[in-house]
Enzyme design. Sequence first.
Site, mmCIF file in Angstrom:
data_model
loop_
_atom_site.group_PDB
_atom_site.id
_atom_site.type_symbol
_atom_site.label_atom_id
_atom_site.label_comp_id
_atom_site.label_asym_id
_atom_site.label_seq_id
_atom_site.Cartn_x
_atom_site.Cartn_y
_atom_site.Cartn_z
ATOM 1 N N ASP A 1 -3.944 7.300 -3.362
ATOM 2 C CA ASP A 1 -5.270 7.882 -3.553
ATOM 3 C C ASP A 1 -5.586 8.796 -2.379
ATOM 4 O O ASP A 1 -4.888 8.788 -1.368
ATOM 5 C CB ASP A 1 -6.321 6.763 -3.699
ATOM 6 N N CYS B 1 -15.499 -21.029 19.839
ATOM 7 C CA CYS B 1 -14.731 -21.193 18.613
ATOM 8 C C CYS B 1 -14.035 -22.548 18.638
ATOM 9 O O CYS B 1 -13.684 -23.038 19.697
ATOM 10 C CB CYS B 1 -13.695 -20.075 18.530
ATOM 11 N N CYS C 1 -11.194 -23.221 16.651
ATOM 12 C CA CYS C 1 -9.860 -23.127 16.049
ATOM 13 C C CYS C 1 -8.847 -23.802 16.977
ATOM 14 O O CYS C 1 -9.138 -24.062 18.143
ATOM 15 C CB CYS C 1 -9.502 -21.669 15.768
ATOM 16 N N ASP D 1 0.868 -1.177 0.000
ATOM 17 C CA ASP D 1 0.000 0.000 0.000
ATOM 18 C C ASP D 1 0.909 1.233 0.000
ATOM 19 O O ASP D 1 2.125 1.132 0.166
ATOM 20 C CB ASP D 1 -0.949 -0.046 1.204
ATOM 21 N N CYS E 1 -8.248 -21.919 20.400
ATOM 22 C CA CYS E 1 -9.344 -21.996 21.367
ATOM 23 C C CYS E 1 -9.575 -23.425 21.854
ATOM 24 O O CYS E 1 -10.040 -23.633 22.973
ATOM 25 C CB CYS E 1 -10.617 -21.431 20.758
HETATM 26 N N1 GUN Z 1 -6.330 1.073 3.322
HETATM 27 C C1 GUN Z 1 -7.580 1.141 3.833
HETATM 28 N N2 GUN Z 1 -8.344 1.963 3.080
HETATM 29 C C2 GUN Z 1 -7.576 2.408 2.076
HETATM 30 C C3 GUN Z 1 -7.817 3.279 0.960
HETATM 31 O O1 GUN Z 1 -8.903 3.815 0.765
HETATM 32 N N3 GUN Z 1 -6.778 3.491 0.108
HETATM 33 C C4 GUN Z 1 -5.555 2.908 0.302
HETATM 34 N N4 GUN Z 1 -4.584 3.137 -0.580
HETATM 35 N N5 GUN Z 1 -5.306 2.097 1.340
HETATM 36 C C5 GUN Z 1 -6.320 1.852 2.209
HETATM 37 ZN ZN ZN Z 2 -10.508 -19.586 18.095
#
Ligand code: GUN
Ligand code: ZN
Length: 679
Positions: free
Chosen positions: A129, A279, A281, A92, A284
């Site tokens: 963005d 749960c 898993c 990201d 748990c």
């Molecule tokens: N991570 C959570 N929401 C967003 C988003 O709207 N844009 C980007 N680039 N990363 C995110």
């Molecule tokens: Zn669990």
Amino acid sequence: MCMANFEIRAKDGLARVGRLTTNHGSVRTPLLMPVVHPGKSLIQPQELVDEFGFEMVITNSYIINSHEKFREKAIADGVHGLLEFNGPIMTDSGTFQMYFHDLPREEIDPLAIIEFQKKIGSDIGTILDAFSKPDVGREQVERDVELSLDRAKLSVGIKENMMLAGTIQGGGFEDLRERSAKAMAGMDFDVYPIGGVVPFMEMYRYADIVRIILASKKHLPINRPVHLFGCGHPMLFAQAAYLGCDLFDSASYAKFADSGRMLLNSGTVHLENLSELPCDCPVCSNTTADDMKSLPNLEKSQALMKHNLFVSAGEMRRVRQAIMEGQLFELVALRARSHPTLMEAFHIMTTNMEQIIHSDPFGKTNSIFYTGSETILRPEITRYHTRLIERYPYRKTHSVTIVPDIGGRPFSDTANTIIDEVRKRTPESTILLFLTPMGVTPWELEHVHPSQQCIFPHSIDNATKSSVSEKLDEFLGNTSFTSLVWFDRESPINNIIDSLKINQRIIRVSSASAVLDAIGDSSQKTDWTLRKLKAVMSYQWDSNAGNLIDKMPVQVVLSRSTSKIRYVKSGDDILFTMVPTTGLLTPTYTGGLALLDAGISQDYIVTMDNEVAEFVADGKSALAKFVKKVSMNLRAGEEVLVVDEDHKLLGTGRALLNGKEMIEFSRGVAVMIRHSLNH
Ligand code: GUN
Ligand code: ZN
């Protein structure tokens, strides 16, 4: 340059099971990527793969770039070296940090961050963005959308060999989401995230998320995966997948764990409030609520994190399996019962089914379990009724007999005496309709999916009942007849007779012999197998296909054990085989020629590039990349004819994509060939 890296394997609603190929391997979608922090993660990427079955992770290039030791290692050894992980990694851009920490605009240079992601060898990078804060007002959201678009345009131009994700923004404004998606779709991104939904997630505004996804999906290219950014709660996975989201990321597994919260498929619980762990898993199963509570903080956090990962991974597997089985709607319906806000979201979806139905494949074999009054809105059921109204070939008859369902299968077995008589008659003399909670099924189409496959309880809700009477009214409104005979019997829907709008007198009788008396005598006799075949062919293709039966001498071969239609022959050649699980026909090559001669609709003809004609004629799959021409009305799952550019039949087979996808996809199979010219 468009990279062909996403392939669809199965579809259900807008959902797809797909395969996404990256420079570090390919992954199955719908896919969840755990968020890993280059320095702080308690669970390392390789462990996420080995212990939990994840296939891909996501990390943050802004965080890497702003810490010298991460930056230098990433520049020297790549992001894969930094994370000590050789599988696919998405990065990201820092958008979320800009929003969350309210950083100044100069903090991140939108193009430098793209260059940095390329430099560290990210498999999928993300543009910077502009994330709209909740409730900033429409004008600010509009500015954020435009800024995101400007940056997208510049970023996509420098992506080179890195796959790039271009995020849709637009806050809660559906028209701005549409504007954003439409403009982004015109640029060559490899992944389309839907962004800006985290505040909606946090406020449980799932109905708004459904609206946002639907508005965005309207314009996004179907040959690219869609990522729902920031949706890490498993309670929403099924719903979002059904709407066509393919990728998910989760920071939630760690965030929730840090505050002592457990993610469940049905919601969130605080460990502190539990006396039992609800749960199964491995974490748990190996401890107790009290023991977990008494762990030191770091260990507690780690245990909760593992639990959250197991649950999230398990739900994503369940979603993929449900898509394969055509039963994702049922999973969504089940999850909707977990929380009123999810129910509200589900309701927004079920009132927008027209956007979904075009993607849902035809010719499925799944059973349809009643989950509540929404079941009648399922695409399989709506499509059956629409086709019936449009295509049923027998519109003019003397008497219509209505037989309400009493739960037996096949329906005919519950009314043998009457069916034996109907079978001998022409459709001009009488037609017979079974009435079931899913709607109207003429006797000829009783084996066509999903009429036998719908499993409803004996007590039926009022919405379902009204839908049955509306469907019957619509059918009768399209049929010309003289008498209407109703077989009164102990059926959960027998009483809809009182709510019908039809203003014709209904002859109510309560025994099979009385039904026979009421429909009267007929001297004209007919061959029921041909009568039935014509109805199935009209339903499956069109009236030209149905009329083939009147023009061409055919023999119908029945199954010895079930006396259902098995084959249709002409001389020694088999033309069609009936599939017992769908009640539909598959044409052989000769059958395909007959359909082509009969002039069936272009909607069922796929034209291939002459370059691959020989391959297809040899029985190899018809690949999407080489489809020259196809109707936009074609649905996935249909039985189609595959021809070359000179209209010569190469083969027959099942469409795995719809018409739009065949044109847009450059990877994967368009038609799986069953019979071909040389085979
Ligand atoms: N991570 C959570 N929401 C967003 C988003 O709207 N844009 C980007 N680039 N990363 C995110
Ligand atoms: Zn669990």
